[in-house]
Design an enzyme around this catalytic site. Structure first.
Site, PDB file in Angstrom:
ATOM      1  N   CYS A   6       9.893  -7.039  13.038  1.00  0.00           N
ATOM      2  CA  CYS A   6       9.319  -6.180  14.089  1.00  0.00           C
ATOM      3  C   CYS A   6       8.869  -6.930  15.342  1.00  0.00           C
ATOM      4  O   CYS A   6       8.919  -6.377  16.440  1.00  0.00           O
ATOM      5  CB  CYS A   6       8.205  -5.307  13.534  1.00  0.00           C
ATOM      6  N   CYS A  47      11.073  -2.956  11.923  1.00  0.00           N
ATOM      7  CA  CYS A  47      11.093  -4.043  10.944  1.00  0.00           C
ATOM      8  C   CYS A  47      12.498  -4.322  10.416  1.00  0.00           C
ATOM      9  O   CYS A  47      12.698  -5.237   9.615  1.00  0.00           O
ATOM     10  CB  CYS A  47      10.140  -3.731   9.795  1.00  0.00           C
ATOM     11  N   LYS A  53       3.196  -1.187   0.669  1.00  0.00           N
ATOM     12  CA  LYS A  53       2.725  -1.253   2.050  1.00  0.00           C
ATOM     13  C   LYS A  53       2.854   0.128   2.674  1.00  0.00           C
ATOM     14  O   LYS A  53       3.935   0.703   2.728  1.00  0.00           O
ATOM     15  CB  LYS A  53       3.543  -2.274   2.839  1.00  0.00           C
ATOM     16  N   ARG A  76       7.018   3.968  11.594  1.00  0.00           N
ATOM     17  CA  ARG A  76       7.552   3.215  10.460  1.00  0.00           C
ATOM     18  C   ARG A  76       7.626   4.051   9.174  1.00  0.00           C
ATOM     19  O   ARG A  76       7.741   3.528   8.080  1.00  0.00           O
ATOM     20  CB  ARG A  76       6.681   1.985  10.204  1.00  0.00           C
ATOM     21  N   GLU A 109       7.352   0.806  -6.642  1.00  0.00           N
ATOM     22  CA  GLU A 109       7.672  -0.231  -5.648  1.00  0.00           C
ATOM     23  C   GLU A 109       7.343  -1.622  -6.214  1.00  0.00           C
ATOM     24  O   GLU A 109       8.123  -2.568  -6.076  1.00  0.00           O
ATOM     25  CB  GLU A 109       6.859  -0.016  -4.354  1.00  0.00           C
ATOM     26  N   LYS A 167      -1.306  -3.062   0.595  1.00  0.00           N
ATOM     27  CA  LYS A 167      -1.738  -3.160   1.985  1.00  0.00           C
ATOM     28  C   LYS A 167      -1.748  -1.785   2.631  1.00  0.00           C
ATOM     29  O   LYS A 167      -0.769  -1.058   2.485  1.00  0.00           O
ATOM     30  CB  LYS A 167      -0.761  -4.068   2.732  1.00  0.00           C
ATOM     31  N   SER A 172      -5.984  -5.627   9.998  1.00  0.00           N
ATOM     32  CA  SER A 172      -6.648  -5.779  11.296  1.00  0.00           C
ATOM     33  C   SER A 172      -7.578  -4.616  11.654  1.00  0.00           C
ATOM     34  O   SER A 172      -8.668  -4.836  12.170  1.00  0.00           O
ATOM     35  CB  SER A 172      -5.592  -5.957  12.387  1.00  0.00           C
ATOM     36  N   TYR A 220      -8.913 -11.814   7.819  1.00  0.00           N
ATOM     37  CA  TYR A 220      -9.342 -12.501   9.043  1.00  0.00           C
ATOM     38  C   TYR A 220     -10.807 -12.942   8.917  1.00  0.00           C
ATOM     39  O   TYR A 220     -11.289 -13.686   9.757  1.00  0.00           O
ATOM     40  CB  TYR A 220      -9.151 -11.568  10.251  1.00  0.00           C
TER      41      TYR A 220
HETATM   42  C1  PBG Z   1       4.785  -6.595  10.027  1.00  0.00           C
HETATM   43  C2  PBG Z   1       3.362  -6.597   9.642  1.00  0.00           C
HETATM   44  C3  PBG Z   1       2.323  -5.748  10.041  1.00  0.00           C
HETATM   45  C4  PBG Z   1       1.154  -6.273   9.488  1.00  0.00           C
HETATM   46  C5  PBG Z   1       1.510  -7.366   8.737  1.00  0.00           C
HETATM   47  N1  PBG Z   1       2.877  -7.553   8.818  1.00  0.00           N
HETATM   48  C6  PBG Z   1       2.303  -4.599  10.950  1.00  0.00           C
HETATM   49  C7  PBG Z   1       3.162  -3.419  10.721  1.00  0.00           C
HETATM   50  O1  PBG Z   1       3.706  -3.208   9.636  1.00  0.00           O
HETATM   51  O2  PBG Z   1       3.298  -2.688  11.692  1.00  0.00           O
HETATM   52  C8  PBG Z   1      -0.225  -5.730   9.696  1.00  0.00           C
HETATM   53  C9  PBG Z   1      -1.356  -6.693   9.494  1.00  0.00           C
HETATM   54  C10 PBG Z   1      -2.671  -6.228   9.991  1.00  0.00           C
HETATM   55  O3  PBG Z   1      -2.830  -5.107  10.500  1.00  0.00           O
HETATM   56  O4  PBG Z   1      -3.627  -7.015   9.879  1.00  0.00           O
HETATM   57  N2  PBG Z   1       5.595  -5.654   9.457  1.00  0.00           N
END
Ligand code: PBG
Length: 324
Positions: free
Chosen positions: A121, A129, A194, A216, A233, A248, A274, A313
């Site tokens: 991505c 992605c 995810k 996505r 999965e 995640k 994040s 983080y």
């Molecule tokens: C890439 C990816 C993402 C994150 C980790 N790898 C973003 C997404 O899927 O759009 C997010 C990590 C975060 O928000 O801390 N595919």
């Protein structure tokens, strides 16, 4: 005689609480994410993510040393390329920022584990992605490029590759490619469950990886699906060769972490993403809560739910707090 059961006896002092706690956080549990950008001498604050920086491959060395000295066993690298194109070809450039950073870190701090995010991505001009064919994400063609990318990371010295794209069957394709090229020892940590989440907002700003069109939802999971889909999965990724599986985001998916831990025998990682990170930071900035206490409470919740590994983080700060 009807004596009351006194639960408070085991809460009477800090020492007693420590003794009966059971769920403890340790530096061993953490992975610290880092963002690598092109160039030299760059250490630039990321606006959307407090206390996070873009590092050029030369500047990441000092940071890696500090992380290892704090006792954190691993970093997770994300890259920003110099150029984007329709196939995300910069992702498997052996001289790209991530590949350079891997070599620099492994040379300076060989014991620090380097995990690399394997995705397209940040590298595709679509911001998706996978690569696009006839307005759709072409699953199998994307897997080939992801495998090339994983191989490029392994060649640079990555200890673990972490596909986060959510294409079907990519773990198997990556495992086969690594094995055929002499990298049977490179581990795979799969972003298995995810979800298509609103909590990636600050990251997409940091990684410049927002989709240019659409969303996505055709590859990342639907939050409202039963946990059974997440288990499927994870099961598929393990069958394809994943050594570690991931759920995640974390805080909004504690039930998924819990069920994965009950069901599977591989280490379970959780990504405290994040948006989850910045929610606490933003609330603390407004004096709405005690930041440190809120961070510990949420990290503990992730561990209690069953995560063996927490990608966060907050790792550097948490480890400093734990040490005190
Ligand atoms: C890439 C990816 C993402 C994150 C980790 N790898 C973003 C997404 O899927 O759009 C997010 C990590 C975060 O928000 O801390 N595919």
């Amino acid at each position: 005689m009807n004596l009351p059961i006194r639960m408070r006896r085991l809460r009477a002092s800090e020492s007693m609480r420590r003794l009966v706690r059971g769920v403890g956080l340790s530096a061993d549990n953490f992975v610290y994410p880092l963002f690598v950008c092109p160039g030299t001498k760059v250490k630039k604050p990321i606006e959307s993510m407090e206390n996070c920086f873009h590092f050029s491959p030369d500047m990441i060395i000092e940071e890696a040393k500090e992380i290892f000295e704090l006792g954190i066993p691993a970093v997770l690298l994300f890259g920003l390329p110099e150029r984007k194109d329709s196939t995300g070809s910069a992702a498997f450039d052996d001289n790209g920022p991530v590949q350079q950073a891997i070599r620099n870190i492994k040379k300076a701090v060989p014991q620090l584990l380097v995990i690399t995010d394997v995705c397209l991505c940040a590298y595709t001009d679509s911001g998706h992605c996978g690569i696009i064919k006839d307005n759709k994400i072409d699953n199998d063609a994307s897997c080939e490029i992801l495998a090339k990318t994983a191989l490029s990371h392994a060649k640079a010295g990555a200890d673990v590759v972490a596909p986060s794209d959510m294409m079907d069957a990519r773990v198997g394709v990556i495992r086969k490619t690594l094995d055929e090229n002499g990298f049977a020892d490179t581990a795979i940590m799969a972003y298995s469950a995810k979800y298509a989440s609103a909590f990636y907002g600050p990251f997409r700003d940091a990684a410049q990886s927002s989709p240019v069109f659409g969303d996505r939802k055709t590859y990342q999971m639907d939050a409202a699906c039963s946990a059974k889909q997440a288990m499927r999965e994870i099961e598929l990724d393990i069958a394809e060769g994943a050594d570690i599986v991931m759920v995640k985001p974390a805080i909004a998916y504690l039930d998924i972490i819990y069920q994965a831990k009950q069901r599977f025998d591989v280490p379970i990682a959780a990504y405290y993403v994040s948006g989850e990170y910045m929610m606490i930071n933003a609330a603390a900035k407004q004096n709405l809560l005690d930041r440190k206490a809120a961070v510990f409470e949420t990290l503990t919740a992730i561990k209690r739910a069953g995560a063996d590994i927490i990608i966060t983080y907050f790792a550097k700060e948490a480890v400093k707090w734990i040490a005190k």
